[in-house]
Design an enzyme around this catalytic site. Sequence first.
Site, short mmCIF file in Angstrom:
data_model
loop_
_atom_site.label_atom_id
_atom_site.label_comp_id
_atom_site.label_asym_id
_atom_site.label_seq_id
_atom_site.Cartn_x
_atom_site.Cartn_y
_atom_site.Cartn_z
N CYS A 1 0.84 -1.19 0.00
CA CYS A 1 0.00 0.00 0.00
C CYS A 1 0.87 1.24 0.00
CB CYS A 1 -0.87 0.04 1.24
SG CYS A 1 -1.95 -1.38 1.39
N GLY B 1 -0.56 0.50 -5.03
CA GLY B 1 -1.84 -0.16 -4.79
C GLY B 1 -2.89 0.36 -5.74
N ASN C 1 0.57 0.71 5.93
CA ASN C 1 1.28 -0.09 4.95
C ASN C 1 2.13 -1.13 5.68
OD1 ASN C 1 4.15 0.55 2.79
ND2 ASN C 1 2.69 -1.11 2.70
N GLY C 2 1.94 -2.40 5.32
CA GLY C 2 2.68 -3.48 5.98
C GLY C 2 1.70 -4.47 6.57
N TYR D 1 12.05 -4.29 -6.91
CA TYR D 1 10.90 -4.18 -7.81
C TYR D 1 9.88 -3.13 -7.43
CZ TYR D 1 6.32 -5.40 -9.78
OH TYR D 1 5.11 -5.36 -10.41
P1 AMP Z 1 6.49 -14.00 -13.49
O1 AMP Z 1 7.43 -14.33 -14.60
O2 AMP Z 1 5.07 -14.42 -13.83
O3 AMP Z 1 6.95 -14.51 -12.21
O4 AMP Z 1 6.40 -12.40 -13.40
C1 AMP Z 1 7.52 -11.68 -13.09
C2 AMP Z 1 7.22 -10.22 -13.01
O5 AMP Z 1 6.14 -9.92 -12.08
C3 AMP Z 1 8.44 -9.53 -12.45
O6 AMP Z 1 8.59 -8.25 -13.03
C4 AMP Z 1 8.08 -9.44 -10.99
O7 AMP Z 1 8.84 -8.53 -10.31
C5 AMP Z 1 6.62 -9.06 -11.05
N1 AMP Z 1 6.05 -9.16 -9.71
C6 AMP Z 1 6.39 -8.39 -8.70
N2 AMP Z 1 5.71 -8.63 -7.59
C7 AMP Z 1 4.88 -9.61 -7.87
C8 AMP Z 1 3.92 -10.31 -7.07
N3 AMP Z 1 3.72 -10.00 -5.81
N4 AMP Z 1 3.25 -11.28 -7.66
C9 AMP Z 1 3.50 -11.57 -8.95
N5 AMP Z 1 4.39 -10.94 -9.73
C10 AMP Z 1 5.09 -9.95 -9.21
#
Ligand code: AMP
Length: 463
Positions: free
Chosen positions: A2, A28, A102-103, A244
Amino acid sequence: MCGIIGISHHKEAGKMAFLGLYGLQHRGEEAAGIVTYDGKDTHVLKRTGLAVDNFDEESIAKLKGHAAIAHTRYSTTGGSNIKNIQPIFVTHRKKPIAVAHNGNLTNTEELYARLEAAGSIFQTSMDSEIMVHLLARTTNGELKEWFSRMLAQLKGAYSVVFLYEDYVIGARDPQGFRPLCLGKLDEGYILASESCAFDLMKAKFVREVEPGEIVIIKGNHIESTFLPKIQEEGRAFCVFENVYFARPDSHIFDDNVYQVRKRLGAQLAKEHPMQADFVMGIPDSGNYAALGYAQELNLPFEIGMIRNHYIGRTFIQPTQFLRDFRVRVKLNPIREVLEGKKVVVVEDSIVRGTTSRNRIQEIRAAGAKEIHMRISCPPIVSPCFYGIDFPSTKELIAHNKTVKEIADYIKVDSLGYLSREGMLEVMKNKNGFCTACFTGKYPTPIPVNTDKLQLEKGHTVTP
Ligand code: AMP
């Protein structure tokens, strides 16, 4: 995950909070809310979906007052119900209290049980609501003691802002899992999850709220107090914010996120070098590490895929064709760049592996001859209990697959992940990060019940 905002002293605090949400929208997209206080009345605006799309001018204009807090939601506890939109707002002894969090707390179940046994009735299914119940049951004294006593009962991750009449109060848990920044407006102060929100509002970055710090702001006056501080080794800044989640134009955890990501890419190049015709990132999240990788090895950097910013919703039945369409519409490879080339493709992380597999397939279909994938963090093997919404362990591709098996699944010619040591090596505060998603070693006891919807049972579902 968030985003949170607090504005202490501005004649249009509600509008400023809305601008702040623009800067934090990436944290979010599920729902957002703003609460303002005008010295007499409290004003609340909440909507599902993007704040930037769904908050209209007329409603924002009704948010009268000089103090405000705001929240943008990505659910990590509680479902996507309307009742779960923050800030949470209650009246206690005829005074308004609102909270935006947030958290994730890790002692939710214990606190919830204790409060319910003592007669609390919960309105939402979010751990954040616990804070207002604890405030109501913690002896009021001076404001800072009151809030310190309440916060000292929480465990886990919280960066939080409160609105208590004219006061805007910000706090960060002693381990500092989530970021929280302090900025200065012409008059008054602003709190925001990330500093990128300040730039939009022409606010000046002052500093980060420290782990364990509580800042109490009224108008132009600020004072600070501390919960028992934790040594640097006990800090647990979320490394995934740097990898990320946070925006690259933010300054969090004592560093600029863009520069951190480039350093991650350079370190990745040292650990997994590959000579190629060029290096590209998967837009946008992979671009920064890709640039660092290319510069380290003196290789050309190219944009091999173009991002379409107008994705919108597809109100059509989710057939396989349309599911594929959604993936394709977001990023389109450039055949003229890729055809016949040996490429290094950099991505920030792999979670399920499904998106990466699709992207690689597209790059290959556009003519790339060899594809070497590089990931700017280690394999993600364990869930997060502190506010990142990772899928369940069994859906994490690295949980039960080796790097070789993942490479086969994604269909790349080679795959290299950054090591944990290498990742931390390029960070300031090397000892101060939580890396539990890569190691399964958690910096706090983890909750017994880890279901995101654990407080949902028995709640009415709002359509
Ligand atoms: P995948 O190859 O389906 O694992 O997707 C990878 C991409 O989704 C990367 O850019 C990840 O950093 C991003 N991503 C970041 N956070 C999440 C998350 N909580 N759930 C799913 N994908 C995420």
